[in-house]
Motif scaffolding. Structure first.
Motif, PDB file in Angstrom:
ATOM      1  N   ARG A 143       1.701  11.489 -10.012  1.00  0.00           N
ATOM      2  CA  ARG A 143       0.516  10.888  -9.372  1.00  0.00           C
ATOM      3  C   ARG A 143      -0.168  11.931  -8.482  1.00  0.00           C
ATOM      4  NH1 ARG A 143      -1.981   6.967 -11.116  1.00  0.00           N
ATOM      5  NH2 ARG A 143      -3.319   7.796  -9.519  1.00  0.00           N
ATOM      6  N   ARG A 144       0.655  12.746  -7.842  1.00  0.00           N
ATOM      7  CA  ARG A 144       0.119  13.723  -6.909  1.00  0.00           C
ATOM      8  C   ARG A 144      -0.706  14.788  -7.623  1.00  0.00           C
ATOM      9  NH1 ARG A 144       2.362  16.248  -1.751  1.00  0.00           N
ATOM     10  NH2 ARG A 144       2.654  18.220  -2.800  1.00  0.00           N
ATOM     11  N   ALA A 203      -3.902  13.321  -8.452  1.00  0.00           N
ATOM     12  CA  ALA A 203      -4.745  13.114  -7.276  1.00  0.00           C
ATOM     13  C   ALA A 203      -5.352  14.413  -6.766  1.00  0.00           C
ATOM     14  CB  ALA A 203      -3.927  12.446  -6.166  1.00  0.00           C
ATOM     15  N   HIS A 205     -11.388  -2.023   1.514  1.00  0.00           N
ATOM     16  CA  HIS A 205     -11.671  -2.364   2.898  1.00  0.00           C
ATOM     17  C   HIS A 205     -10.380  -2.295   3.701  1.00  0.00           C
ATOM     18  CE1 HIS A 205     -13.678  -4.090   6.280  1.00  0.00           C
ATOM     19  NE2 HIS A 205     -12.792  -5.059   6.358  1.00  0.00           N
ATOM     20  N   THR A 206     -10.511  -2.175   5.020  1.00  0.00           N
ATOM     21  CA  THR A 206      -9.318  -2.185   5.852  1.00  0.00           C
ATOM     22  C   THR A 206      -9.593  -2.970   7.124  1.00  0.00           C
ATOM     23  OG1 THR A 206      -7.653  -0.821   6.922  1.00  0.00           O
ATOM     24  CG2 THR A 206      -9.923  -0.028   7.063  1.00  0.00           C
ATOM     25  N   LEU A 229      -7.487  11.067   4.968  1.00  0.00           N
ATOM     26  CA  LEU A 229      -6.602  10.499   3.934  1.00  0.00           C
ATOM     27  C   LEU A 229      -6.702  11.312   2.649  1.00  0.00           C
ATOM     28  CD1 LEU A 229      -7.201   6.647   4.308  1.00  0.00           C
ATOM     29  CD2 LEU A 229      -5.288   7.986   5.152  1.00  0.00           C
ATOM     30  N   ILE A 267      -4.036  13.908   1.765  1.00  0.00           N
ATOM     31  CA  ILE A 267      -2.638  13.524   1.520  1.00  0.00           C
ATOM     32  C   ILE A 267      -2.061  14.164   0.252  1.00  0.00           C
ATOM     33  CG2 ILE A 267      -1.144  11.558   0.939  1.00  0.00           C
ATOM     34  CD1 ILE A 267      -2.749   9.964   3.010  1.00  0.00           C
ATOM     35  N   TYR A 274       7.646   9.684   5.844  1.00  0.00           N
ATOM     36  CA  TYR A 274       6.700   8.972   4.988  1.00  0.00           C
ATOM     37  C   TYR A 274       5.407   8.617   5.713  1.00  0.00           C
ATOM     38  CZ  TYR A 274      10.178   8.436   1.301  1.00  0.00           C
ATOM     39  OH  TYR A 274      11.072   8.674   0.301  1.00  0.00           O
ATOM     40  N   HIS A 302       2.540  10.045   6.260  1.00  0.00           N
ATOM     41  CA  HIS A 302       1.271  10.236   5.551  1.00  0.00           C
ATOM     42  C   HIS A 302       1.130   9.252   4.403  1.00  0.00           C
ATOM     43  CE1 HIS A 302       0.089  13.551   7.917  1.00  0.00           C
ATOM     44  NE2 HIS A 302       1.172  14.245   7.621  1.00  0.00           N
ATOM     45  N   ASP A 318       0.013   6.096   5.796  1.00  0.00           N
ATOM     46  CA  ASP A 318      -1.425   6.146   6.096  1.00  0.00           C
ATOM     47  C   ASP A 318      -2.242   5.799   4.847  1.00  0.00           C
ATOM     48  OD1 ASP A 318      -0.992   6.896   8.685  1.00  0.00           O
ATOM     49  OD2 ASP A 318      -1.300   9.035   8.340  1.00  0.00           O
ATOM     50  N   ALA A 319      -1.768   6.287   3.702  1.00  0.00           N
ATOM     51  CA  ALA A 319      -2.531   6.116   2.461  1.00  0.00           C
ATOM     52  C   ALA A 319      -2.692   4.644   2.084  1.00  0.00           C
ATOM     53  CB  ALA A 319      -1.853   6.868   1.318  1.00  0.00           C
ATOM     54  N   SER A 351      -3.700   2.314   4.030  1.00  0.00           N
ATOM     55  CA  SER A 351      -4.691   1.630   4.877  1.00  0.00           C
ATOM     56  C   SER A 351      -5.719   0.857   4.073  1.00  0.00           C
ATOM     57  CB  SER A 351      -5.456   2.621   5.745  1.00  0.00           C
ATOM     58  OG  SER A 351      -4.658   3.663   6.175  1.00  0.00           O
ATOM     59  N   PHE A 352      -6.109   1.416   2.904  1.00  0.00           N
ATOM     60  CA  PHE A 352      -7.150   0.757   2.123  1.00  0.00           C
ATOM     61  C   PHE A 352      -6.584   0.077   0.881  1.00  0.00           C
ATOM     62  CE2 PHE A 352      -9.635   3.580   4.708  1.00  0.00           C
ATOM     63  CZ  PHE A 352     -10.752   2.823   5.009  1.00  0.00           C
ATOM     64  N   GLU A 389      -4.607   0.377  -4.462  1.00  0.00           N
ATOM     65  CA  GLU A 389      -5.371   1.160  -5.431  1.00  0.00           C
ATOM     66  C   GLU A 389      -5.759   2.519  -4.853  1.00  0.00           C
ATOM     67  OE1 GLU A 389      -9.069  -0.070  -7.952  1.00  0.00           O
ATOM     68  OE2 GLU A 389      -7.853  -1.841  -7.570  1.00  0.00           O
ATOM     69  N   VAL A 390      -6.228   2.504  -3.613  1.00  0.00           N
ATOM     70  CA  VAL A 390      -6.600   3.758  -2.966  1.00  0.00           C
ATOM     71  C   VAL A 390      -5.358   4.621  -2.761  1.00  0.00           C
ATOM     72  CG1 VAL A 390      -7.525   4.773  -0.861  1.00  0.00           C
ATOM     73  CG2 VAL A 390      -8.666   2.821  -1.898  1.00  0.00           C
ATOM     74  N   ALA A 423      -2.722   4.737  -4.584  1.00  0.00           N
ATOM     75  CA  ALA A 423      -2.367   5.342  -5.871  1.00  0.00           C
ATOM     76  C   ALA A 423      -3.298   6.498  -6.191  1.00  0.00           C
ATOM     77  CB  ALA A 423      -2.424   4.289  -6.975  1.00  0.00           C
ATOM     78  N   SER A 424      -4.585   6.339  -5.887  1.00  0.00           N
ATOM     79  CA  SER A 424      -5.543   7.401  -6.198  1.00  0.00           C
ATOM     80  C   SER A 424      -5.336   8.608  -5.285  1.00  0.00           C
ATOM     81  CB  SER A 424      -6.976   6.889  -6.111  1.00  0.00           C
ATOM     82  OG  SER A 424      -7.423   6.905  -4.778  1.00  0.00           O
ATOM     83  N   LEU A 425      -4.588   8.421  -4.184  1.00  0.00           N
ATOM     84  CA  LEU A 425      -4.278   9.548  -3.304  1.00  0.00           C
ATOM     85  C   LEU A 425      -2.945  10.178  -3.673  1.00  0.00           C
ATOM     86  CD1 LEU A 425      -5.471   8.025   0.076  1.00  0.00           C
ATOM     87  CD2 LEU A 425      -6.493   9.950  -1.128  1.00  0.00           C
ATOM     88  N   GLY A 426      -2.420   9.780  -4.833  1.00  0.00           N
ATOM     89  CA  GLY A 426      -1.220  10.447  -5.325  1.00  0.00           C
ATOM     90  C   GLY A 426       0.087   9.808  -4.896  1.00  0.00           C
ATOM     91  N   ARG A 479      -2.573   5.975  13.041  1.00  0.00           N
ATOM     92  CA  ARG A 479      -1.922   7.016  12.230  1.00  0.00           C
ATOM     93  C   ARG A 479      -0.414   6.992  12.440  1.00  0.00           C
ATOM     94  NH1 ARG A 479      -4.756  12.452  13.531  1.00  0.00           N
ATOM     95  NH2 ARG A 479      -3.621  13.189  11.725  1.00  0.00           N
TER      96      ARG A 479
END
Lengths: 273, 344
Positions: A71-72, A75, A86-87, A99, A102, B223, B225, B228-229, B231-232, B235-236, B238-241, B287
């Motif tokens: 995944r990384r 990404a 949203h958050t 973010l 990351i 863990y 970071h 942090d990923a 937060s959204f 799906e987000v 996962a897209s951040l790896g 954070r």
């Protein structure tokens, strides 16, 4: 080499939501994904970022199948701006953009200089530098969307996937946002509803109906009154000005071509193969 | 490193040092509280003697009170507060739900059932004890909840729904066992334990809690970071790896182990895991590199004081510490809610 989809299909339960689509974007271009609701635009984007695996066909990144990469690694090359992200946390714009760093960090990963540079550049690109310390819940819809794009840019991707990024934005922000995307030095694949915006900002468009790509190419060649009638079932006039810029005008009333003459092999909504 | 980053790092180090100092002071001060008079100087002397840095004459009775009774108790309280706080912070981020706490996964009610089964039926006799029963019950309940969540699709909302179902089921089983089989003495003993109590903790309890909580804190910090990923949303992330499913499993198991251990030592201390992460977020931002240690330190200080006060407030009758945490915690929580009030 870059992100490519070869003949991908995705069966979700009974429905075939993506049906044999091939996508080979030229690096650096902006590709528009068009098509009515439920035509498979979002699903195709999910396949492209590896959030879902195709039932058949392959998505490759630099020639390697997406499923074989971590995944990384994905990404680090592909960034996504999805709908409805949203958050409720009291997070600042700068931290949202952070973010994006990351995937470039390790297990403990202290913030390196390179991270700060990428974050600053992303804020600058999206015009958010002076809003970097604002809290998320104080942002307008357009600012939130821009913050998401800045977060994606901080990822330093080569490919940017955007799912209807102009939703809920007023016309000025729509124009600003897409002109930003089309100027970026990355390959962008953008799902769009607005045909005029697609004509204005995309180098190429791909039109989906019921999961199938029924047309593809430069907007000037693809977006014709006939295609719009067939795919969307509406009457439209397409005009080009002297510089070749397209305008699509919609008209009320019935169309003179049969709707859904593509894609549907029967009336039941489950196209056979 | 840029100068801004270095400044932030320095500030963080300063805050962390201040936090550790606050915990140390709280523990020392808490030891002086109680029916038998012990001064801070006595505490210092006893500690120095036991660490081997000095040989100061102290009365045997004071030595016993400090070293055998109040110090292990205060340290355990600190570990419990820190551990439950961290679990709450992690779960709230991981499940994207501000109401999540260590007990949302059915752990506390599972522990209660385990303890009651041991307390009332005496299964396993003295070998297992209330604590062992609680641990086994907690782990079983957690396993059932995760299985249920998996079967129903595995999303964050499913985990929470499965947790609610598990909590209700095990609460009912606990009540059933008490009403059907327990006499009034057993009932009182079990109820007291359920509300949370640090009566009679020993040094081996301290060691167990310390190892689990310190190890857990280190892992969660690692863990930070990845958390942090979230937060959204998934799906987000996962897209951040982030390998979302795997990370969620790892962290759920980690919080379950921490909570089960702490509950087996201190009983079901409520509210700490729900409220303290919100307080820490309010003070230090969302954070996790900062939130996790902040929650741990605030939790430790909070718990040491609440335990000390519950111990002496109605002496000689001790107040269950879980009652104390709620009595202090609810007003604090309301205060935070009011301060955070915002235009929708």
């Amino acid at each position: 080499m870059t992100l490519e989809a070869r003949d991908v299909a995705w069966r979700r339960g009974e429905a075939l939501v993506v049906d044999g689509v091939t996508l080979r974007p030229t690096p650096g271009t902006t590709i528009g994904l068009l098509g009515p609701n439920g035509s498979g635009k979002s699903s195709l984007l999910r396949l492209l970022n590896g959030a879902a695996r195709p039932s058949s066909g392959v998505v490759t990144l630099d020639g390697a199948e997406l499923g074989s990469l971590s995944r990384r690694d994905v990404a680090r090359a592909v960034a996504v701006v999805s709908q409805h992200a949203h958050t409720d946390t009291d997070i600042r714009v700068r931290d949202v953009v952070r973010l994006g760093r990351i995937p470039h960090r390790g297990f403990l990963g202290a913030a390196a200089l390179r991270d700060e540079v990428a974050v600053a550049a992303a804020l600058e690109h999206t015009g958010l530098t002076d809003k970097a310390d604002r809290l998320w819940h104080t942002l307008s819809g357009g600012e939130r969307q821009r913050a998401h794009i800045a977060r994606a840019l901080a990822q330093e991707p080569r490919e940017l996937l955007l799912d209807e990024p102009t939703n809920h934005l007023d016309i000025r922000h729509q124009l600003e946002l897409l002109s930003l995307v089309s100027r970026l030095p990355v390959t962008s694949v953008v799902a769009l509803h607005d045909l005029n915006l697609a004509a204005m900002f995309c180098d190429e468009v791909i039109v989906l109906t019921r999961g199938r790509a029924v047309a593809g190419g430069p907007p000037g060649e693809v977006l014709t009154a006939e295609l719009i009638a067939r795919v969307y079932g509406v009457r439209a006039q397409v005009r080009a000005d002297e510089r070749g810029r397209l305008t699509v005008l919609f008209q009320p009333g019935p169309i003179d071509v049969p709707v859904e003459s593509w894609g549907a092999s029967d009336g039941s909504g489950s196209p056979g193969r | 490193m840029s100068s801004a980053a270095r400044r932030r790092g320095l500030l963080g180090l300063l805050l962390a040092t201040a936090g550790v100092a606050a915990v140390a002071f709280s523990v020392a001060a808490a030891i002086t509280l109680g029916p038998a008079d012990v001064s801070l100087v006595n505490v210092r002397d006893v500690l120095l003697n036991h660490v081997g840095l000095a040989d100061i004459p102290v009365r045997a009775v004071e030595d016993a009170i400090v070293w055998e009774e109040r110090l292990p108790r205060a340290l355990t309280a600190a570990a419990v507060g820190a551990g439950l706080g961290i679990c709450g912070a992690v779960l709230q981020s991981l499940l994207l739900n501000p109401l999540a706490d260590p007990f949302v996964l059915g752990i506390s009610s599972g522990a209660s059932t385990g303890a009651v089964v041991i307390g009332v039926f005496g299964l396993g006799g003295t070998a297992l004890g209330l604590s062992g029963g609680a641990f086994v019950g907690a782990v079983l309940a957690f396993g059932l909840v995760i299985l249920l969540a998996r079967l129903s699709g595995g999303g964050t909302d499913r985990v929470i729904l499965a947790g609610v179902a598990g909590t209700q089921l095990f609460s009912a089983l606990t009540s059933f066992a008490i009403f059907a089989f327990a006499d009034s003495d057993e009932t009182r003993g079990v109820m007291f334990w359920l509300l949370g109590s640090l009566e009679g903790v020993r040094w081996d309890d301290v060691a167990l809690c310390a190892v689990v909580v310190l190890g857990g804190t280190a892992l969660c910090l690692g863990y930070a970071h990845a958390l942090d990923a979230f937060s959204f949303g998934d799906e987000v992330a996962a897209s951040l790896g982030i390998a979302v499913a795997r990370l969620r499993t790892v962290l759920l198991v980690l919080t379950a182990v921490i909570t089960a251990t702490l509950v087996s030592v201190a009983g079901a201390v409520g509210f700490v895991g729900l409220v303290l992460p919100h307080a820490a977020r309010f003070l230090f931002g969302p954070r996790h590199a900062r939130l996790v240690p902040a929650t741990a330190l605030i939790g430790a200080v909070f718990m040491v004081w609440v335990d000390a006060v519950s111990r002496v407030a109605f002496q000689p009758t001790p107040l269950p510490v879980g009652v104390g945490t709620a009595l202090v915690g609810v007003p604090a929580f309301v205060l935070i809610l009011l301060r955070r009030k915002r235009v929708p």
